[in-house]
Each structure stands twice: as C-alpha cells, then as structure tokens.
Design an enzyme around this catalytic site. Structure first.
Site, PDB file in Angstrom:
ATOM      1  N   GLU A  70       0.817  -1.213   0.000  1.00 37.56           N
ATOM      2  CA  GLU A  70       0.000   0.000   0.000  1.00 37.56           C
ATOM      3  C   GLU A  70       0.852   1.265   0.000  1.00 37.56           C
ATOM      4  OE1 GLU A  70      -2.743   0.314   3.268  1.00 37.56           O
ATOM      5  OE2 GLU A  70      -3.511   2.253   2.585  1.00 37.56           O
ATOM      6  N   GLU A  79     -10.154   5.421  -0.209  1.00 37.41           N
ATOM      7  CA  GLU A  79      -9.602   4.068  -0.335  1.00 37.41           C
ATOM      8  C   GLU A  79      -9.796   3.656  -1.786  1.00 37.41           C
ATOM      9  OE1 GLU A  79      -8.132   2.214   2.023  1.00 37.41           O
ATOM     10  OE2 GLU A  79      -8.841   2.921   3.978  1.00 37.41           O
ATOM     11  N   HIS A 118      -5.339   6.214   0.381  1.00 34.40           N
ATOM     12  CA  HIS A 118      -5.126   4.854   0.903  1.00 34.40           C
ATOM     13  C   HIS A 118      -5.613   3.811  -0.085  1.00 34.40           C
ATOM     14  CE1 HIS A 118      -3.909   5.580   5.159  1.00 34.40           C
ATOM     15  NE2 HIS A 118      -4.337   6.792   4.823  1.00 34.40           N
TER      16      HIS A 118
HETATM   17 ZN    ZN Z   1      -4.141   2.607   4.521  1.00 33.87          ZN
END
Ligand code: ZN
Length: 227
Positions: A23, A141, A76
């Site tokens: 990530e 996200e 994210h």
């Molecule tokens: Zn994250």
C-alpha cells in the site's frame, strides 16, 4: 489555493499488502501523480511525505494545520476482502466537507466504474487524520490490494494516471480551478475536442502542440473506447 496530499503509510509501516504490492508504494505513486496534476492548475501542493518514510498520523495532521492548507486529502488502498472505491469524512461532518468529498468521490467512482470496479459509497469514520486536521478533509480508499481485479489495475501506470486525473477533476470542479495555462494555447478548431477529452478523462489537456507517441495514442484510444 493550498492542498496537502497525504500518501498513507510509509517507511516501517507498509500498510496493506497483497498481490505482490505494498500500500505505501501505491499511495505514494498516486499522491505524487495527483500533486503534479494539481500544480498544473496553479495549486500550491504540499505533501506529508514524498519518499518512503514513516510519518505518524498526528504529525501528518499537524503539518496540514501548520501549513494552513485549504484542503487535506488522504490517499489509501483498502484490504480485507472487498473490491472498489470508498471514501471517508470525519464522523458527523457535513456542509463544505461533504460537498468537496462528494465532488471528488463522484469523479473517482466514475473512473472505477469504467474499469469495472464498484462504488462502495460515501462513508463517515473517526479516523485520526480527519479528526485532527482543522480544515475540510477526506480519505479515499482507492480499491483493494488483496482483490485480484483491483490489484491488477492498481499495478498499471494507466489506471494510476486515470484515477489521479479523476481526483483532480473532482477537486477542480468543486473549487472552480481554472484550466491550466499550458493547456490554454489550444487552437480554436481543436478546443471543443480538447475540452471533451479532458472532461471525459482521456487526456490531461496539457502540451497541446506536442507530438504524440504511439503509447499515448494507445492509451487515449483505450480510455475513449473503454468508457
Ligand atoms: Zn491505509
């Protein structure tokens, strides 16, 4: 106009891991790509990190507050068995914070949908970077690192560019950012097509007089025909 782009995780904290991806690397790539596009719109872009270093959540919020940025966007990648896009604002927030998040979410969700990934919706959560920043903020996200389809796309520069452009389009829409100066030297007969291609996410509209490479042609055709 000052915006801080927050690449999630970094250094000793890889964030979510899956499909051979980490990530922290994807968020940095996305953050720098979004930042570059925002600079084209004349935005004063700040980052919480520009390389693989660890920054605590509170230090990220403190940096935004100290720089008195107008907006804070945290980047994210999800994990845990889902697929698609979701976005967060701090619990109980509405007004400007929700308005900006919605504008960004709408554009990014459209790019996800084009790629065949679902919109998981606009959510609220008690997240530290959202709670501790004193300006409007959101956390996105961008897909799931442990979902094969999401990860396959996130591993390509074309998808990173596409969702970066969509993010910036949303920000430009809600803040009324002007068309970049470098893109404004377009010849009159090409202007309508250029504006359509920009609003459709096929091109950033920059460098109107530059020659085009074969890979740029492929990418633009791909974006146009896969819409
Ligand atoms: Zn994250």
């Amino acid at each position: 106009m000052k915006i801080m782009i927050d690449a999630g995780h970094g250094g000793k904290d890889p964030g979510a891991v899956g499909s051979g991806l980490q990530e922290k690397n994807l968020t940095l790539k996305l953050a720098l790509s979004i930042g570059r596009l925002l600079q084209n719109h004349g935005v004063d872009v700040r980052y919480t990190r520009t390389d693989d270093t660890f920054v605590s959540l509170s230090d990220r919020a403190r940096a935004a507050n100290a720089a008195k940025v107008d907006y804070f966007l945290s980047i994210h990648i999800n994990a845990g068995g889902g697929t698609g896009l979701e976005s967060f604002i701090y619990t109980g927030q509405s007004g400007k914070t929700e308005e900006i998040r919605s504008a960004i979410h709408q554009c990014v969700a459209a790019a996800f949908k084009e790629a065949g990934l679902p919109d998981r919706g606009r959510k609220q959560a008690n997240l530290a970077v959202l709670r501790e920043t004193s300006m409007p903020s959101a956390l996105l996200e961008y897909g799931f690192i442990d979902a094969p389809k999401d990860a396959g796309l996130l591993g390509t520069d074309a998808f990173i560019e596409r969702i970066s452009a969509a993010t910036v389009q949303g920000i430009a829409n809600v803040f009324g950012l002007s068309i970049p100066a470098a893109a404004d030297q377009v010849t009159e007969w090409a202007r309508q097509a250029r504006d359509w291609a920009v609003s459709s996410g096929i091109t950033d509209g920059m460098r109107p007089k530059d020659a085009v490479t074969r890979e740029e042609v492929w990418t633009m055709l791909y974006r146009a025909l896969k819409r």
